[in-house]
Design a protein around this motif. Structure first.
Motif, PDB file in Angstrom:
ATOM      1  N   THR A  93       0.846  -1.195   0.000  1.00 25.90           N
ATOM      2  CA  THR A  93       0.000   0.000   0.000  1.00 25.90           C
ATOM      3  C   THR A  93       0.877   1.238   0.000  1.00 25.90           C
ATOM      4  N   THR A  94       0.257   2.395  -0.232  1.00 29.11           N
ATOM      5  CA  THR A  94       1.010   3.649  -0.224  1.00 29.11           C
ATOM      6  C   THR A  94       1.630   3.905   1.142  1.00 29.11           C
ATOM      7  N   ARG A  95       0.860   3.662   2.196  1.00 30.45           N
ATOM      8  CA  ARG A  95       1.388   3.866   3.548  1.00 30.45           C
ATOM      9  C   ARG A  95       2.591   2.968   3.803  1.00 30.45           C
ATOM     10  N   GLU A  96       2.509   1.727   3.350  1.00 30.64           N
ATOM     11  CA  GLU A  96       3.638   0.819   3.550  1.00 30.64           C
ATOM     12  C   GLU A  96       4.829   1.224   2.697  1.00 30.64           C
ATOM     13  N   ASN A  97       4.585   1.691   1.473  1.00 23.78           N
ATOM     14  CA  ASN A  97       5.678   2.226   0.652  1.00 23.78           C
ATOM     15  C   ASN A  97       6.464   3.267   1.445  1.00 23.78           C
ATOM     16  N   LEU A  98       5.737   4.176   2.060  1.00 23.52           N
ATOM     17  CA  LEU A  98       6.364   5.273   2.791  1.00 23.52           C
ATOM     18  C   LEU A  98       7.039   4.781   4.068  1.00 23.52           C
ATOM     19  N   ALA A  99       6.328   3.959   4.835  1.00 27.03           N
ATOM     20  CA  ALA A  99       6.861   3.493   6.117  1.00 27.03           C
ATOM     21  C   ALA A  99       8.097   2.619   5.935  1.00 27.03           C
ATOM     22  N   PHE A 100       8.017   1.650   5.036  1.00 26.76           N
ATOM     23  CA  PHE A 100       9.147   0.739   4.839  1.00 26.76           C
ATOM     24  C   PHE A 100      10.329   1.436   4.170  1.00 26.76           C
ATOM     25  N   SER A 101      10.034   2.369   3.264  1.00 30.16           N
ATOM     26  CA  SER A 101      11.128   3.119   2.628  1.00 30.16           C
ATOM     27  C   SER A 101      11.830   4.007   3.645  1.00 30.16           C
ATOM     28  N   ARG A 102      11.054   4.550   4.584  1.00 27.47           N
ATOM     29  CA  ARG A 102      11.684   5.355   5.634  1.00 27.47           C
ATOM     30  C   ARG A 102      12.614   4.498   6.485  1.00 27.47           C
ATOM     31  N   GLU A 103      12.206   3.256   6.753  1.00 23.84           N
ATOM     32  CA  GLU A 103      13.081   2.346   7.493  1.00 23.84           C
ATOM     33  C   GLU A 103      14.375   2.092   6.723  1.00 23.84           C
TER      34      GLU A 103
END
Length: 334
Positions: free
Chosen positions: A243-253
């Motif tokens: 999902t978009t939220r996971e794209n952002l969250a995991f990429s931030r990690e």
């Protein structure tokens, strides 16, 4: 101050806030876009629809422009989906139904209610009209934002001395082991941005593997950019997100694991129709980044913008309290 003039002032101030915060960056715009958009809507309604006893949205009101835009976008979306699917399905029937309801709400229904001479029905029509007007206005704003983000990507001229440390590419559908046209547009946009800043920075390709996909989206994106000449050491895969939220969250990690710097420049690359939602979600998650909207083909954009608008509405359902509050205020104050 005259109520119509007051509305015009509110609208001008809100529009100025939107322009200024967009130029300031995603974090500022993400925080300001919803409240400023609501004030802009309220200001325009007050300026053009205020009448004795409440708000009246007539066929001659300037606000009808937003309704016409919404009807056209919903109808176009439905027709394109029918063409793609080879028949009417729920995905195409819903936007077509909304287009018809909106058209009737601002044409036939007012004449019927006026002919009935029922004061309560007239008041309720005013409420329903404001809700329909807000939906039309917000759809038009999401559509406009997609073009603004497209221009931002096309005109982006990154500072080579202060280049983006990370360029995050949001995943999309793949076709076998190749990117779909939408995903290819995003990858080409990211590649162009990377070249413009002197081939500096790390490109993070973000996207997991669907149940019907041979490879992860991240792997397909990685291979495509390697073929275009991006060095392997400047490519990192994030292959867990769906999902978009996971794209952002995991990429931030991933970014946190690659640098110890407290602050660094980030660009998020996605499709133009998806850029606004990507930006305000990034803002909500505390990620300070610039968003680039890759241009998409006209028919793809028309098929996608309604789906994206639906996702925005799902994320921001409380905005629909605004026309209700505005309607109550009109009854009490006008």
């Amino acid at each position: 101050m005259d109520v119509h003039l007051m509305g015009l002032v509110l609208a001008v101030v809100a529009l100025a806030v939107l322009v200024v915060t967009f130029r300031m960056g995603t974090r500022a715009f993400g925080r300001a876009s919803v409240p400023a958009g609501l004030v802009l809507f309220a200001g325009l309604v007050i300026a053009t629809c205020a009448a004795s006893g409440g708000f009246t949205v007539t066929s001659g009101s300037l606000m009808i422009v937003f309704v016409l835009v919404a009807v056209e976008l919903f109808a176009m979306n439905g027709v394109l989906l029918i063409s793609r699917d080879g028949g009417v399905r729920a995905a195409s029937a819903v936007p077509l139904a909304i287009a018809v309801v909106l058209a009737l709400l601002f044409t036939v229904v007012p004449m019927v209610v006026e002919g009935a001479g029922n004061q309560l029905a007239s008041a309720l029509l005013g409420l329903v009209s404001l809700v329909g007007l807000w939906m039309s206005f917000s759809l038009a704003m999401v559509a406009l934002a997609s073009f603004v983000y497209r221009v931002a990507a096309r005109e982006a001229a990154p500072d080579r001395k202060n280049a983006y440390k990370f360029i995050v590419v949001h995943g999309a559908a793949i076709e076998g082991t190749r990117p779909s046209p939408v995903l290819m547009d995003r990858l080409d946009c990211a590649f162009t941005l990377w070249e413009r800043q002197g081939k500096k920075g790390t490109i993070i390709v973000s996207g997991g593997q669907g149940s019907d996909e041979e490879l992860s989206e991240a792997r397909v994106m990685h291979d495509y950019l390697r073929d275009r000449g991006v060095p392997k050491k400047q490519l990192v895969e994030e292959d867990r997100s769906s999902t978009t939220r996971e794209n952002l969250a995991f990429s931030r990690e991933v970014m946190g694991g690659l640098t110890t710097a407290e602050s660094y420049r980030v660009a998020l690359v996605t499709s133009d129709f998806h850029a606004y939602r990507c930006g305000y979600l990034a803002c909500r998650m505390g990620l300070d980044a610039d968003v680039m909207g890759a241009a998409t083909a006209g028919d793809t954009w028309a098929r996608s913008i309604i789906r994206e608008f639906g996702a925005v509405t799902k994320d921001l359902p409380l905005t629909y309290l605004a026309p209700i509050i505005l309607w109550i205020a009109g009854l009490l104050l006008l």
